[in-house]
Design an enzyme around this catalytic site. Structure first.
Site, PDB file in Angstrom:
ATOM      1  N   THR A  57       0.792  -1.232   0.000  1.00  0.00           N
ATOM      2  CA  THR A  57       0.000   0.000   0.000  1.00  0.00           C
ATOM      3  C   THR A  57       0.826   1.285   0.000  1.00  0.00           C
ATOM      4  O   THR A  57       0.414   2.256  -0.645  1.00  0.00           O
ATOM      5  CB  THR A  57      -1.002   0.010   1.180  1.00  0.00           C
ATOM      6  OG1 THR A  57      -0.312  -0.322   2.393  1.00  0.00           O
ATOM      7  CG2 THR A  57      -2.116  -0.992   0.935  1.00  0.00           C
ATOM      8  N   GLN A 103      -0.979  -7.822 -25.190  1.00  0.00           N
ATOM      9  CA  GLN A 103      -0.199  -8.417 -24.099  1.00  0.00           C
ATOM     10  C   GLN A 103      -0.249  -7.523 -22.869  1.00  0.00           C
ATOM     11  O   GLN A 103      -0.451  -7.975 -21.745  1.00  0.00           O
ATOM     12  CB  GLN A 103       1.261  -8.553 -24.553  1.00  0.00           C
ATOM     13  CG  GLN A 103       1.749  -9.960 -24.715  1.00  0.00           C
ATOM     14  CD  GLN A 103       3.257  -9.994 -24.939  1.00  0.00           C
ATOM     15  OE1 GLN A 103       3.863  -9.067 -25.465  1.00  0.00           O
ATOM     16  NE2 GLN A 103       3.866 -11.075 -24.550  1.00  0.00           N
ATOM     17  N   ILE A 134      -2.384  -5.223 -21.934  1.00  0.00           N
ATOM     18  CA  ILE A 134      -3.674  -5.007 -21.294  1.00  0.00           C
ATOM     19  C   ILE A 134      -4.044  -6.140 -20.342  1.00  0.00           C
ATOM     20  O   ILE A 134      -4.994  -6.012 -19.547  1.00  0.00           O
ATOM     21  CB  ILE A 134      -4.778  -4.820 -22.363  1.00  0.00           C
ATOM     22  CG1 ILE A 134      -5.964  -4.006 -21.805  1.00  0.00           C
ATOM     23  CG2 ILE A 134      -5.252  -6.163 -22.911  1.00  0.00           C
ATOM     24  CD1 ILE A 134      -5.644  -2.584 -21.495  1.00  0.00           C
ATOM     25  N   TYR A 179      -6.913   5.007 -28.086  1.00  0.00           N
ATOM     26  CA  TYR A 179      -7.327   5.644 -29.339  1.00  0.00           C
ATOM     27  C   TYR A 179      -8.385   4.762 -29.997  1.00  0.00           C
ATOM     28  O   TYR A 179      -8.201   3.559 -30.143  1.00  0.00           O
ATOM     29  CB  TYR A 179      -6.091   5.754 -30.233  1.00  0.00           C
ATOM     30  CG  TYR A 179      -6.273   6.485 -31.553  1.00  0.00           C
ATOM     31  CD1 TYR A 179      -5.984   7.839 -31.649  1.00  0.00           C
ATOM     32  CD2 TYR A 179      -6.682   5.809 -32.692  1.00  0.00           C
ATOM     33  CE1 TYR A 179      -6.101   8.510 -32.870  1.00  0.00           C
ATOM     34  CE2 TYR A 179      -6.815   6.465 -33.914  1.00  0.00           C
ATOM     35  CZ  TYR A 179      -6.521   7.817 -33.986  1.00  0.00           C
ATOM     36  OH  TYR A 179      -6.650   8.476 -35.195  1.00  0.00           O
ATOM     37  N   ALA A 206     -10.561   3.398 -33.016  1.00  0.00           N
ATOM     38  CA  ALA A 206     -10.691   3.283 -34.469  1.00  0.00           C
ATOM     39  C   ALA A 206     -12.155   3.257 -34.904  1.00  0.00           C
ATOM     40  O   ALA A 206     -12.446   3.147 -36.092  1.00  0.00           O
ATOM     41  CB  ALA A 206      -9.970   2.031 -34.959  1.00  0.00           C
ATOM     42  N   ASP A 246      -0.608   2.911 -10.383  1.00  0.00           N
ATOM     43  CA  ASP A 246       0.159   3.242  -9.181  1.00  0.00           C
ATOM     44  C   ASP A 246       1.504   2.511  -9.222  1.00  0.00           C
ATOM     45  O   ASP A 246       1.706   1.555  -9.981  1.00  0.00           O
ATOM     46  CB  ASP A 246      -0.626   2.916  -7.911  1.00  0.00           C
ATOM     47  CG  ASP A 246      -0.887   1.434  -7.723  1.00  0.00           C
ATOM     48  OD1 ASP A 246       0.077   0.673  -7.564  1.00  0.00           O
ATOM     49  OD2 ASP A 246      -2.071   1.029  -7.735  1.00  0.00           O
ATOM     50  N   LEU A 247       2.425   2.982  -8.379  1.00  0.00           N
ATOM     51  CA  LEU A 247       3.793   2.472  -8.433  1.00  0.00           C
ATOM     52  C   LEU A 247       3.876   0.993  -8.067  1.00  0.00           C
ATOM     53  O   LEU A 247       4.658   0.241  -8.668  1.00  0.00           O
ATOM     54  CB  LEU A 247       4.692   3.295  -7.505  1.00  0.00           C
ATOM     55  CG  LEU A 247       6.171   2.915  -7.476  1.00  0.00           C
ATOM     56  CD1 LEU A 247       6.803   2.983  -8.864  1.00  0.00           C
ATOM     57  CD2 LEU A 247       6.941   3.807  -6.491  1.00  0.00           C
ATOM     58  N   HIS A 248       3.081   0.545  -7.118  1.00  0.00           N
ATOM     59  CA  HIS A 248       3.115  -0.876  -6.741  1.00  0.00           C
ATOM     60  C   HIS A 248       2.799  -1.760  -7.940  1.00  0.00           C
ATOM     61  O   HIS A 248       3.525  -2.708  -8.237  1.00  0.00           O
ATOM     62  CB  HIS A 248       2.113  -1.141  -5.613  1.00  0.00           C
ATOM     63  CG  HIS A 248       1.833  -2.583  -5.386  1.00  0.00           C
ATOM     64  ND1 HIS A 248       2.785  -3.472  -4.929  1.00  0.00           N
ATOM     65  CD2 HIS A 248       0.697  -3.327  -5.583  1.00  0.00           C
ATOM     66  CE1 HIS A 248       2.259  -4.685  -4.840  1.00  0.00           C
ATOM     67  NE2 HIS A 248       0.996  -4.624  -5.233  1.00  0.00           N
ATOM     68  N   ARG A 258       7.708  -7.709 -17.350  1.00  0.00           N
ATOM     69  CA  ARG A 258       7.924  -7.291 -18.734  1.00  0.00           C
ATOM     70  C   ARG A 258       9.316  -6.759 -19.017  1.00  0.00           C
ATOM     71  O   ARG A 258       9.718  -6.678 -20.181  1.00  0.00           O
ATOM     72  CB  ARG A 258       6.874  -6.250 -19.123  1.00  0.00           C
ATOM     73  CG  ARG A 258       5.439  -6.745 -18.978  1.00  0.00           C
ATOM     74  CD  ARG A 258       5.192  -8.034 -19.756  1.00  0.00           C
ATOM     75  NE  ARG A 258       3.787  -8.447 -19.671  1.00  0.00           N
ATOM     76  CZ  ARG A 258       3.301  -9.528 -20.265  1.00  0.00           C
ATOM     77  NH1 ARG A 258       4.094 -10.309 -20.972  1.00  0.00           N
ATOM     78  NH2 ARG A 258       2.015  -9.845 -20.147  1.00  0.00           N
TER      79      ARG A 258
END
Length: 300
Positions: free
Chosen positions: A89, A109, A111, A121, A123, A211-213, A222
């Site tokens: 937290t 990937q 998402i 965006y 389409a 958020d950073l966590h 990744r």
């Protein structure tokens, strides 16, 4: 990298008109604000906004845990304690909003990390640009023979040339058909239908707020050497930003997540036996062949 003239004008205007603020400011990330970091052949990552820094993490932790943090004498030590013991937290008190331009197959990937707010965006309303990701020859590989979701050796020059020819020709043909379908002087098809014919290597864009966590969790997966190259380079670009934004948190993340390993109970048993000088095999520890191979990689 391709920024539209409108996007570049927006960046120039925003950077030329700084405004005073009473909120916490991170000098490290301020230099990244609005600037586009090039990724792949047409992609980029740029910081749109952020909240908090290393101090915000410590402030939240001391509110949350009270007496439990009094033995930690400095902010960096506290952050390392929080990271080491998997507290989450306090790191959620920092947020960042990114503008990302990326190929559709990378977006699909990306998402899968469902802990962010995304606006892509559309389409349905707009026309996608004629921009496609075409890999460099050194990133065109055969299927891995040991990993069903990975790459193996680079293809031969002849095979690489063939792949590039197919990718370029198919991308151009699909976009030509897309353009003809939506053109009022052509078929006049609805944009929401015409887009289905576009290839997965066409570029899309989105705003991504996290958020950073949860961002660090994204980066742990990744930015790892085993991640697909095309998403890993985006993660690497974001790592540069986070290292400047919250340097103590990022250093702890490098030490306790990226540079660390997690061992199973069987692995710990095997390691203890090996330290005693005893012979250990996959069979004697009950590990599968793959787990044994991963264990060997950890200790080699």
């Amino acid at each position: 990298m391709s920024l539209t003239p409108e996007q570049q004008a927006e960046i120039d205007e925003l950077r030329s008109s700084p405004t005073p603020t009473l909120r916490v400011v991170s000098d490290g990330i301020e230099k990244h604000l609005y600037k586009a970091i090039p990724v792949l052949d047409h992609g980029f990552v740029r910081v749109i906004d952020y909240m908090g820094d290393d101090a915000a993490i410590c402030q939240a932790a001391r509110v949350s845990y009270g007496k439990g943090t009094k033995s930690v004498q400095n902010d960096e030590g506290l952050i390392r304690y929080l990271m080491r013991h998997w507290h989450s937290t306090p790191f959620e008190m920092c947020e960042i909003k990114l503008h990302v331009k990326l190929p559709v197959f990378v977006a699909r990937q990306w998402i899968r990390h469902r802990t962010a707010n995304v606006n892509e965006y559309s389409a349905r309303y707009s026309i996608l640009d004629r921009e496609f990701y075409i890999p460099a020859p050194e990133h065109i590989n055969a299927q891995s023979v040991v990993n069903n979701q990975g790459r193996g050796e680079v293809l031969s020059p002849e095979q690489t040339a063939q792949v590039l020819e197919v990718l370029k020709a198919d991308s151009a043909r699909c976009y030509d058909n897309y353009q003809n379908m939506i053109d009022e002087d052509g078929i006049g098809l609805a944009r929401e239908l015409a887009r289905m014919n576009l290839p997965a290597n066409i570029y899309t864009q989105w705003y991504w707020k996290v958020d950073l966590h949860n961002l660090l969790h994204f980066l742990r997966l990744r930015a790892d050497a085993h991640a697909q190259y095309e998403i890993r380079v985006y993660a690497d670009a974001i790592c540069q930003v986070v290292a400047d934004w919250a340097p103590a948190a990022y250093k702890a993340f490098e030490d306790y997540r990226m540079g660390a390993v997690t061992m199973s109970a069987q692995m710990m048993v095997a390691l203890r036996l090996m330290l005693k000088g005893e012979e250990v095999t996959a069979e004697s520890t009950g590990m599968s062949a793959r787990e044994w191979r991963e264990f060997q990689d950890m200790i080699s």
